[in-house]
Write an enzyme that holds these catalytic residues in place. Structure first.
Site: not given
Ligand code: PLP
Length: 395
Positions: A51, A103, A175, A200
């Site tokens: 961890r 998001y 982000d 993504k």
């Molecule tokens: C999908 C997404 C998240 C969250 O990510 P997960 O891997 O689904 O927890 C956060 N910010 C953006 C812009 C996203 O597209």
């Protein structure tokens, strides 16, 4: 453009983990061990318990840190785990200034979880710097930016917001999921923490859920490492390997998808049944100049509005190539319905205030032939037309 030492696409492949030092293996070994034998009772080795750190996750953390231009990377079990852990840098009584079309999962975290721990927030349109200034309170400790935003693709000036944050001794979180370090480097623009849903574009194949964070300050790195280990939402080794593998092709995937996205955005714009197209690569996008100054491209995500929810329903049921799904940033094109998917956690009134209508669709362009996609969209739009005619004729 000239690159320092190696260009981005070369660095995706020729980095510190290009080969395994012990065997020469050209793929990072997956180390499953949860614990590591200690040879000395007084002096533990670098790895003790998985961890805290393990070699496979560390490889991914090194690679993302290098790509974002940071000092340390962190891998988490999801994008939300990365974002939530970063929010743990805050304490009760702190205040966050946050972009309003954030998001949906981040919206849920900040409105329904952090509020219970006494962390306040103010949602604003981050593209308006006056609003950013006016939202600052004596206890503002963080600015949370998502740019381009999801799903309306608004662009925030990272440098300007980071500057305002510095003036009040607050941190700037960005982000960077939609553009990735291939197109945008928030740390170089003054941000303190870069966050990713690696689910993504970074991994890119719709086969892993993962999150990453990168910081450029050693002190902050120490605090986030402590929180990563304390909270424990770390990425598993198989998943870390999948992200590492996906990263190798990030540049070619994003390049190709971005080209198609521009073509498709133009095509949609020319369709009478499409009311509006949101794409930051259009010269008439309100923040086009900011995007040009801080990013190397507009990315592969766009949104568009049809006449109403009925048109959306018809389009979605007739379109054949894209998958109709939650998520973005994959080799296959993904069509999403923000009102019922990414932003379902946001009440309808809040969505509408932010311009996220029930007639809005989001498209993440994949690697299919763009002519095939446009032909498919044409036929699906045509069927909305036919339904309308039938309706108007009262059949
Ligand atoms: C999908 C997404 C998240 C969250 O990510 P997960 O891997 O689904 O927890 C956060 N910010 C953006 C812009 C996203 O597209």
């Amino acid at each position: 453009m000239a690159c320092e030492e190696y260009c981005f696409e070369t660095r995706l492949l020729h980095n510190k983990h290009k080969m395994d030092a012990a065997t020469g293996a050209v793929s990072v070994p997956i180390q499953h061990a949860s614990t590591f034998h200690q040879f000395d009772i007084d002096q533990f080795g670098k790895f003790d318990y998985a961890r805290s750190l393990n070699p496979t996750r560390e490889a991914l953390e090194d690679v993302i840190s290098e790509l974002e231009g940071g000092v340390k990377g962190f891998a988490f079990s999801s994008g939300m785990a990365a974002i939530s852990t970063a929010f743990l840098l805050l304490s009760a009584g702190d205040h966050v200034v946050i972009t309003e079309d954030v998001y949906g999962g981040t919206y849920r975290m900040i409105t329904q979880v952090l509020t219970r721990f006494g962390i306040e927030h103010t949602f604003i349109d981050m593209t308006d710097l006056d609003q950013v200034k006016h939202a600052i309170k004596p206890n503002t400790k963080a600015f949370y930016v998502e740019t381009p935003s999801n799903p309306l693709l608004k662009v925030t000036d990272i440098q300007a917001v980071s500057q305002l944050a510095k003036e009040v001794n607050a941190l700037t979180f960005v982000d960077n999921t939609i553009l990735t370090p291939a197109l945008q480097k928030p740390l170089e623009l003054g941000a303190d923490v870069v966050l990713h849903s690696a689910t993504k574009f970074l991994s890119g194949h719709s086969d892993v859920v993962a999150g990453l964070a990168v910081v450029k300050d050693e002190g902050l790195a120490g605090r986030l490492a402590f929180l990563q280990n304390s909270f424990g939402a770390v990425l598993g080794v198989q998943d870390a390997w999948l992200v590492l593998r996906g990263l190798k092709t990030l540049h070619v995937r994003l390049d190709q998808s971005q080209k198609s996205a521009f073509t498709i955005a133009q095509f949609l714009q020319s369709q009478p049944l499409v009311e509006k197209v949101y794409y930051p690569g259009f010269e008439n996008h309100p923040q086009y100049d900011i995007l040009q100054s801080q990013a190397n491209g507009a990315g592969a995500v766009l949104s568009f509005e049809l006449a109403d929810e009925a048109a959306v329903r018809s389009f979605v049921s007739n379109v054949k190539i894209p998958v109709f799904a939650v998520s973005l940033g994959a080799v296959e094109s993904i069509l999403s319905y923000p009102a019922k998917m990414s932003h379902a956690a946001m009440p309808q009134a809040e969505r509408e205030k932010r311009g996220i209508k029930n007639s809005l669709l989001r498209l993440s362009v994949g690697l299919e032939n763009s002519d095939d996609l446009m032909k498919d969209f044409s036929q699906a739009l045509e069927q909305i037309n036919q339904k309308r005619l039938v309706f108007e004729r009262g059949e």
